[in-house]
Design an enzyme around this catalytic site. Sequence first.
Site, PDB file in Angstrom:
ATOM      1  CE  LYS A   1       1.686   3.170  -7.517  1.00  0.00           C
ATOM      2  NZ  LYS A   1       3.070   3.673  -7.607  1.00  0.00           N
TER       3      LYS A   1
ATOM      4  CG  ASP B   1      10.308   7.790  -3.825  1.00  0.00           C
ATOM      5  OD1 ASP B   1      10.928   7.895  -2.742  1.00  0.00           O
ATOM      6  OD2 ASP B   1       9.125   7.388  -3.893  1.00  0.00           O
TER       7      ASP B   1
ATOM      8  CD  GLU C   1      -3.372  -0.061   1.575  1.00  0.00           C
ATOM      9  OE1 GLU C   1      -4.233   0.613   2.126  1.00  0.00           O
ATOM     10  OE2 GLU C   1      -3.432  -1.285   1.454  1.00  0.00           O
TER      11      GLU C   1
ATOM     12  CB  SER D   1       1.088   8.201  -0.599  1.00  0.00           C
ATOM     13  OG  SER D   1       2.441   7.895  -0.790  1.00  0.00           O
TER      14      SER D   1
ATOM     15  CB  ALA E   1      -1.251   3.431  -5.231  1.00  0.00           C
ATOM     16  CE  LYS E   2      -7.798  -0.839  -3.614  1.00  0.00           C
ATOM     17  NZ  LYS E   2      -9.044  -1.025  -2.942  1.00  0.00           N
ATOM     18  CB  VAL E   3       0.501  -2.775  -5.078  1.00  0.00           C
ATOM     19  CG1 VAL E   3       1.075  -3.610  -6.210  1.00  0.00           C
ATOM     20  CG2 VAL E   3       0.957  -1.329  -5.209  1.00  0.00           C
TER      21      VAL E   3
HETATM   22  N1  LIG Z   1       5.196  -5.158  -9.329  1.00  0.00           N
HETATM   23  C1  LIG Z   1       5.189  -5.404  -8.012  1.00  0.00           C
HETATM   24  N2  LIG Z   1       5.463  -6.642  -7.537  1.00  0.00           N
HETATM   25  C2  LIG Z   1       5.469  -6.878  -6.204  1.00  0.00           C
HETATM   26  N3  LIG Z   1       5.245  -5.943  -5.264  1.00  0.00           N
HETATM   27  C3  LIG Z   1       4.965  -4.696  -5.651  1.00  0.00           C
HETATM   28  C4  LIG Z   1       4.922  -4.345  -7.054  1.00  0.00           C
HETATM   29  N4  LIG Z   1       4.664  -3.038  -7.149  1.00  0.00           N
HETATM   30  C5  LIG Z   1       4.528  -2.576  -5.897  1.00  0.00           C
HETATM   31  N5  LIG Z   1       4.727  -3.560  -4.984  1.00  0.00           N
HETATM   32  C6  LIG Z   1       4.677  -3.403  -3.514  1.00  0.00           C
HETATM   33  O1  LIG Z   1       3.804  -2.338  -3.189  1.00  0.00           O
HETATM   34  C7  LIG Z   1       4.537  -1.254  -2.566  1.00  0.00           C
HETATM   35  C8  LIG Z   1       3.955   0.095  -3.022  1.00  0.00           C
HETATM   36  O2  LIG Z   1       4.063   0.203  -4.442  1.00  0.00           O
HETATM   37  P1  LIG Z   1       4.620   1.551  -5.122  1.00  0.00           P
HETATM   38  O3  LIG Z   1       4.515   1.439  -6.608  1.00  0.00           O
HETATM   39  O4  LIG Z   1       5.972   1.833  -4.585  1.00  0.00           O
HETATM   40  O5  LIG Z   1       3.540   2.592  -4.593  1.00  0.00           O
HETATM   41  P2  LIG Z   1       3.700   4.053  -3.952  1.00  0.00           P
HETATM   42  O6  LIG Z   1       3.876   4.976  -5.109  1.00  0.00           O
HETATM   43  O7  LIG Z   1       2.408   4.291  -3.276  1.00  0.00           O
HETATM   44  O8  LIG Z   1       4.894   4.011  -3.041  1.00  0.00           O
HETATM   45  C9  LIG Z   1       5.992  -1.503  -2.938  1.00  0.00           C
HETATM   46  O9  LIG Z   1       6.885  -0.956  -1.981  1.00  0.00           O
HETATM   47  C10 LIG Z   1       6.066  -3.027  -2.993  1.00  0.00           C
HETATM   48  O10 LIG Z   1       6.227  -3.570  -1.688  1.00  0.00           O
HETATM   49 MG   LIG Z   2       6.843   3.288  -3.426  1.00  0.00          MG
END
Ligand SMILES: Nc1ncnc2c1ncn2[C@@H]1O[C@H](COP(=O)(O)OP(=O)(O)O)[C@@H](O)[C@H]1O
Ligand SMILES: [Mg+2]
Length: 335
Positions: free
Chosen positions: A41, A136, A20, A22, A24-26
């Site tokens: 995402k 970042d 998760e 800020s 978004a959820k993934v």
């Molecule tokens: N393609 C992916 N495969 C596995 N885990 C993911 C993937 N994308 C994101 N995550 C998990 O979700 C978290 C948040 O995703 P991220 O894209 O960094 O979002 P934000 O922009 O909100 O920080 C990541 O730190 C990771 O732990």
């Molecule tokens: Mg991130």
Amino acid sequence: MDDAEVLKKRGYIMGINLGEGSYAKVKSAYSDRLKCNVAVKIIDKKKAPRDFLERFLPREIEMLARVKHHAIIKTYEIFETSDGKVFIVTELGVQGDLLEFIKRRGALPEDVARKMFRQLASAIKYCHELDIVHRDLKCENLLLDKEYNIKLTDFGFSRRLARDEDGRVILSKTFCGSAAYAAPEVLQGIPYQPKVYDIWSLGVVLFIMVCGSMPYDDSNIKKMLKLQKEHRVHFPRSKVLSVECKDLIYRMLQPDVTRRLCIDEVLMHVWMQDPKSVSDTTLSKPGESSHHQNQIKALYGKESGPEPSDNEQVIQEERHADLDKLSEQVQRTSL
Ligand SMILES: Nc1ncnc2c1ncn2[C@@H]1O[C@H](COP(=O)(O)OP(=O)(O)O)[C@@H](O)[C@H]1O
Ligand SMILES: [Mg+2]
């Protein structure tokens, strides 16, 4: 329509939560078309602030569509629903993110760190050559595939460099990233060269890789900034690191922006070259080499490594505490 239904219509079966952020959820999902698991995402535009929607989200989408590199997460498709949800479908980082990995397994042996860090540095070289800056870079944004290869993700703060009429880079003013990974010039609010900023964050990432702890305590920014400006990097006594590795970290954590390494210099640094020179320093004692190989095998070959001795256990626990603190702080200070 809920997220699972939207995804089903597009040919994905929604799976578990991966993370998760800020806004978004993934989630993980299975793609009928690709016949493999992917990550999705999901950003709810209704819940995000204007600045994010107007500046950062369009840049993230643009950069994801533009970049194509083996150490950058692959984007399969991006779509938006009529009720304002953006779905970004990407390659799955099967082994999760690097922060989780280091929290679980402790600091990486230098050989493993070198392999991962080279992949990361080559992704940054690729971006910098395209005039794209990430802004970042942190362990949570470095994913691992099933062979523990690095896949850089989260281009939410990235941008194309702006240049003036003479081709000179226009300095950035936006504070991006997390305090723990932020360069002193960024923390001080001084307009900064964004490529040079990325290198500082790389220094923090490499430190965490090989030490299993963070280089600065960001619970007191003033104190942290003072240490950074004095170019003091404290390596934990419990870690035996090669001189070359410490030298590379030290040169990336250089407060003087005119003297900080650029990405080509990082890639050319002696520690980044084939392990021989490092083997001489870290594997010199007879009998240690096989232990080192075991550590690497533990990382790559088996689910869990050999049981640590009591002493090692304590050090690992300290490391984990440190990293728990880091992830807490990173969440708190993410901007
Ligand atoms: N393609 C992916 N495969 C596995 N885990 C993911 C993937 N994308 C994101 N995550 C998990 O979700 C978290 C948040 O995703 P991220 O894209 O960094 O979002 P934000 O922009 O909100 O920080 C990541 O730190 C990771 O732990
Ligand atoms: Mg991130």
